[in-house]
Design an enzyme around this catalytic site. Structure first.
Site, PDB file in Angstrom:
ATOM      1  N   ASP A 125       0.842  -1.198   0.000  1.00  0.00           N
ATOM      2  CA  ASP A 125       0.000   0.000   0.000  1.00  0.00           C
ATOM      3  C   ASP A 125       0.876   1.247   0.000  1.00  0.00           C
ATOM      4  O   ASP A 125       1.878   1.306   0.714  1.00  0.00           O
ATOM      5  CB  ASP A 125      -0.919  -0.006   1.224  1.00  0.00           C
ATOM      6  CG  ASP A 125      -2.057   1.000   1.061  1.00  0.00           C
ATOM      7  OD1 ASP A 125      -2.581   1.128  -0.054  1.00  0.00           O
ATOM      8  OD2 ASP A 125      -2.410   1.654   2.056  1.00  0.00           O
ATOM      9  N   HIS A 132      -3.884  14.208   0.387  1.00  0.00           N
ATOM     10  CA  HIS A 132      -4.025  13.325   1.552  1.00  0.00           C
ATOM     11  C   HIS A 132      -2.791  13.409   2.444  1.00  0.00           C
ATOM     12  O   HIS A 132      -2.898  13.594   3.664  1.00  0.00           O
ATOM     13  CB  HIS A 132      -4.241  11.878   1.095  1.00  0.00           C
ATOM     14  CG  HIS A 132      -4.213  10.876   2.203  1.00  0.00           C
ATOM     15  ND1 HIS A 132      -5.209  10.776   3.149  1.00  0.00           N
ATOM     16  CD2 HIS A 132      -3.296   9.928   2.541  1.00  0.00           C
ATOM     17  CE1 HIS A 132      -4.910   9.806   4.006  1.00  0.00           C
ATOM     18  NE2 HIS A 132      -3.750   9.288   3.667  1.00  0.00           N
ATOM     19  N   GLU A 198     -10.171   4.006   3.842  1.00  0.00           N
ATOM     20  CA  GLU A 198      -9.348   4.778   2.907  1.00  0.00           C
ATOM     21  C   GLU A 198      -9.817   4.445   1.503  1.00  0.00           C
ATOM     22  O   GLU A 198      -9.838   3.275   1.101  1.00  0.00           O
ATOM     23  CB  GLU A 198      -7.857   4.462   3.088  1.00  0.00           C
ATOM     24  CG  GLU A 198      -7.316   5.020   4.396  1.00  0.00           C
ATOM     25  CD  GLU A 198      -5.792   4.955   4.519  1.00  0.00           C
ATOM     26  OE1 GLU A 198      -5.160   4.164   3.784  1.00  0.00           O
ATOM     27  OE2 GLU A 198      -5.253   5.699   5.363  1.00  0.00           O
ATOM     28  N   GLU A 200      -9.239   4.054  -2.164  1.00  0.00           N
ATOM     29  CA  GLU A 200      -8.055   3.858  -2.997  1.00  0.00           C
ATOM     30  C   GLU A 200      -8.425   3.089  -4.266  1.00  0.00           C
ATOM     31  O   GLU A 200      -9.482   2.476  -4.343  1.00  0.00           O
ATOM     32  CB  GLU A 200      -6.983   3.042  -2.244  1.00  0.00           C
ATOM     33  CG  GLU A 200      -6.602   3.631  -0.894  1.00  0.00           C
ATOM     34  CD  GLU A 200      -5.347   3.003  -0.285  1.00  0.00           C
ATOM     35  OE1 GLU A 200      -4.553   2.377  -1.018  1.00  0.00           O
ATOM     36  OE2 GLU A 200      -5.185   3.146   0.947  1.00  0.00           O
ATOM     37  N   ASP A 230      -8.878   0.474   2.178  1.00  0.00           N
ATOM     38  CA  ASP A 230      -7.848   0.095   3.150  1.00  0.00           C
ATOM     39  C   ASP A 230      -8.358   0.492   4.541  1.00  0.00           C
ATOM     40  O   ASP A 230      -8.067   1.572   5.048  1.00  0.00           O
ATOM     41  CB  ASP A 230      -6.555   0.838   2.783  1.00  0.00           C
ATOM     42  CG  ASP A 230      -5.440   0.611   3.776  1.00  0.00           C
ATOM     43  OD1 ASP A 230      -5.472  -0.402   4.491  1.00  0.00           O
ATOM     44  OD2 ASP A 230      -4.531   1.457   3.832  1.00  0.00           O
ATOM     45  N   ARG A 234      -7.209   4.161  13.302  1.00  0.00           N
ATOM     46  CA  ARG A 234      -6.350   5.345  13.469  1.00  0.00           C
ATOM     47  C   ARG A 234      -5.695   5.445  14.835  1.00  0.00           C
ATOM     48  O   ARG A 234      -4.573   5.954  14.950  1.00  0.00           O
ATOM     49  CB  ARG A 234      -7.168   6.616  13.209  1.00  0.00           C
ATOM     50  CG  ARG A 234      -7.762   6.717  11.832  1.00  0.00           C
ATOM     51  CD  ARG A 234      -6.716   6.677  10.755  1.00  0.00           C
ATOM     52  NE  ARG A 234      -7.320   6.834   9.424  1.00  0.00           N
ATOM     53  CZ  ARG A 234      -6.672   6.605   8.291  1.00  0.00           C
ATOM     54  NH1 ARG A 234      -5.405   6.208   8.310  1.00  0.00           N
ATOM     55  NH2 ARG A 234      -7.290   6.773   7.140  1.00  0.00           N
ATOM     56  N   GLN A 237      -2.898   2.952  14.865  1.00  0.00           N
ATOM     57  CA  GLN A 237      -1.864   3.483  13.961  1.00  0.00           C
ATOM     58  C   GLN A 237      -1.031   4.574  14.633  1.00  0.00           C
ATOM     59  O   GLN A 237       0.199   4.597  14.526  1.00  0.00           O
ATOM     60  CB  GLN A 237      -2.543   4.034  12.700  1.00  0.00           C
ATOM     61  CG  GLN A 237      -1.594   4.498  11.603  1.00  0.00           C
ATOM     62  CD  GLN A 237      -2.359   4.995  10.364  1.00  0.00           C
ATOM     63  OE1 GLN A 237      -3.580   4.908  10.300  1.00  0.00           O
ATOM     64  NE2 GLN A 237      -1.626   5.502   9.386  1.00  0.00           N
ATOM     65  N   LYS A 250      -3.539  -1.684   9.951  1.00  0.00           N
ATOM     66  CA  LYS A 250      -3.952  -1.915   8.564  1.00  0.00           C
ATOM     67  C   LYS A 250      -4.149  -3.397   8.273  1.00  0.00           C
ATOM     68  O   LYS A 250      -4.300  -3.768   7.116  1.00  0.00           O
ATOM     69  CB  LYS A 250      -2.877  -1.365   7.626  1.00  0.00           C
ATOM     70  CG  LYS A 250      -2.521   0.083   7.854  1.00  0.00           C
ATOM     71  CD  LYS A 250      -3.551   0.978   7.233  1.00  0.00           C
ATOM     72  CE  LYS A 250      -3.036   2.408   7.177  1.00  0.00           C
ATOM     73  NZ  LYS A 250      -3.922   3.238   6.359  1.00  0.00           N
ATOM     74  N   THR A 254      -8.738  -5.514   4.073  1.00  0.00           N
ATOM     75  CA  THR A 254      -8.692  -4.604   2.930  1.00  0.00           C
ATOM     76  C   THR A 254      -9.716  -5.126   1.947  1.00  0.00           C
ATOM     77  O   THR A 254      -9.628  -6.286   1.529  1.00  0.00           O
ATOM     78  CB  THR A 254      -7.289  -4.607   2.285  1.00  0.00           C
ATOM     79  OG1 THR A 254      -6.331  -4.194   3.263  1.00  0.00           O
ATOM     80  CG2 THR A 254      -7.226  -3.675   1.084  1.00  0.00           C
ATOM     81  N   THR A 346      -4.585   6.586  -0.242  1.00  0.00           N
ATOM     82  CA  THR A 346      -5.843   7.319  -0.142  1.00  0.00           C
ATOM     83  C   THR A 346      -5.873   8.449  -1.160  1.00  0.00           C
ATOM     84  O   THR A 346      -4.903   9.185  -1.304  1.00  0.00           O
ATOM     85  CB  THR A 346      -5.984   7.911   1.268  1.00  0.00           C
ATOM     86  OG1 THR A 346      -5.789   6.872   2.200  1.00  0.00           O
ATOM     87  CG2 THR A 346      -7.360   8.528   1.469  1.00  0.00           C
ATOM     88  N   GLU A 360      -9.504  12.663   7.535  1.00  0.00           N
ATOM     89  CA  GLU A 360      -9.393  13.986   6.914  1.00  0.00           C
ATOM     90  C   GLU A 360     -10.727  14.720   6.880  1.00  0.00           C
ATOM     91  O   GLU A 360     -10.786  15.920   7.102  1.00  0.00           O
ATOM     92  CB  GLU A 360      -8.912  13.846   5.468  1.00  0.00           C
ATOM     93  CG  GLU A 360      -7.494  13.421   5.278  1.00  0.00           C
ATOM     94  CD  GLU A 360      -7.243  13.162   3.804  1.00  0.00           C
ATOM     95  OE1 GLU A 360      -7.370  12.007   3.383  1.00  0.00           O
ATOM     96  OE2 GLU A 360      -6.959  14.113   3.066  1.00  0.00           O
TER      97      GLU A 360
HETATM   98 MN    MN Z   1      -3.867   3.107   2.586  1.00  0.00          MN
END
Ligand code: MN
Length: 418
Positions: A125, A132, A198, A200, A230, A234, A237, A250, A254, A346, A360
């Site tokens: 990824d 982003h 996310e 993507e 994805d 948070r 993370q 993560k 997915t 993202t 975001e």
């Molecule tokens: Mn990602």
């Protein structure tokens, strides 16, 4: 390019995601029979395993389509990819001599169960949309240090987990993980409270490499694209990501859309990467348009309620193309293999409602977004169904991706209970 007409009537509409121009590849089953390869046309699926068995498709020495994955087709390479697309176009075109034979090989999409369309060899990824990266960097490190010093020179990424990739429609359970506590010496183990998506695109590597490849060679190696979510924890993370990047945040799941949209179908929609802010080293420069004009949307539906579209953006917002990412991936000599999946990173546009993650959209939870139902969201709540949509829009036709959907199930009461 305009709409190509098919004898499958439902395919002949500007609003149909799967006209003859598209012909995306999936794996399907009906009523619990063996999953096998199929091609979407209108609201139907052409059973290409049956078509091959009946001699209607004869492009290889051995059978290619009686298996629940497209990897064998990928491994055959671009010449066979082109031959297959040409033959499918011929079979399904208006006025085709094969209509009578192929008609019995159609399966209604409404009656089919979709499976992962390929065996995911490995999953990488990236982090390659400038809006982003700037937004997230500003939140985490301040506006001055938003973009890491390497960002304008290489598409940065991390090695993810192929085993976590699931097909659209698979429920995803909120994970537990280690979270930062009131201070660094007091972390706690708890359900993720900042569960996010996310938006993507996923590029699928079709042919192998052994040693570094150029950007043009990388573009040739790509078989097709899917929508990719994805899922991201948070809070997990934020605690774990330095200095080696995301790990358990993560690794839960997915999601990808079930239809592989081929590079050939997307060819009329190629666009250039944006102007470089710093000149790239020679081996990462692109010499042609390798991004695509694909409209993207994120839908969020609380349990039992109507869906709100919470963001709209476009794949052409990326700073790096998948071909550049693949070329960079190979520079070390890292062998790339058929079925490798590359997440674009993202995708966020410049405007607030064009951002591809709730992190975001809600600015780290400080500015919750309002749904059409009146509810607010900073991050995903249990029961929320998240759906990604994507389509390239042509003159009187579109190249649709289908949906990439997943519902968030509540965390287990005790993840170690057996
Ligand atoms: Mn990602």
């Amino acid at each position: 390019m305009t709409l190509l007409k098919s004898w499958v009537a439902s395919a002949n509409s500007a609003a149909c995601p799967f006209p003859l121009n598209n012909l995306p590849y999936g794996v399907f089953s009906t009523g619990g029979d063996d999953p096998r390869c199929g091609v979407a046309i209108g609201d139907q699926i052409l059973d290409v395993a049956a078509a091959e068995d009946a001699g209607l498709i004869d492009i290889s020495e051995g059978p290619l389509f009686d298996v629940p994955f497209w990897n064998e087709v990928m491994e055959e390479g671009p010449e066979l990819w082109a031959a297959l697309r040409a033959r499918l176009t011929e079979i399904l075109a208006e006025g085709s001599a094969d209509e009578a034979a192929a008609k019995d090989m159609l399966v209604s999409q409404a009656e089919a169960e979709m499976h992962l369309p390929f065996l995911v060899s490995e999953f990488t990824d990236f982090y390659a949309s400038k809006n982003h990266a700037t937004n997230v960097g500003t939140m985490f490190r301040g506006a001055e240090n938003a973009l890491p010093p390497n960002w304008l020179h290489i598409p940065i990424g991390y090695n993810g987990r192929a085993s976590s990739v699931v097909v659209s429609g698979t429920d995803v359970r909120r994970p537990w993980g280690q979270l930062k506590g009131p201070n660094d010496d007091a972390p706690r183990f708890a359900p993720c409270a900042r569960w996010d998506l996310e938006l993507e695109m996923g590029a699928i590597v079709g042919t192998a490499s052994d040693g570094p490849v150029t950007v043009a060679e990388a573009d040739e190696m790509i078989f097709g694209y899917v929508l990719l979510n994805d899922w991201s924890a948070r809070d997990i993370q934020a605690w774990e990501y330095q200095p080696l990047g995301p790990f358990q945040a993560k690794a839960t799941a997915t999601s990808i859309s079930p239809w592989i949209v081929t590079k050939a179908a997307l060819d009329p929609f190629r666009t250039d990467t944006p102007e470089r802010e710093k000149e790239l080293l020679a081996h990462l420069k692109d010499d042609g348009p390798m991004l695509y004009d694909i409209d993207l949307q994120i839908g969020l539906a609380p349990e039992g309620k109507d869906e709100s579209i919470i963001a709209r953006t476009n794949y052409s917002e990326m700073y790096y193309s998948s071909a550049q990412q693949l070329a960079h991936h190979s520079t070390s000599g890292c062998p790339m293999t058929p079925g490798d999946l590359l997440g674009s990173g993202t995708i966020s546009g410049a405007e607030k409602d064009q951002r591809g993650a709730l992190l975001e959209l809600s600015w780290g939870g400080k500015e919750p977004i309002k749904l059409d139902t009146g509810e607010e969201r900073s991050f995903l709540e249990d029961g929320d169904t998240l759906t990604l949509y994507g389509a390239a829009k042509g003159e009187g036709y579109m190249i649709g991706f289908g949906e990439c959907a997943g519902k968030t199930l509540p965390a287990l009461a005790d993840p170690y209970e057996r």
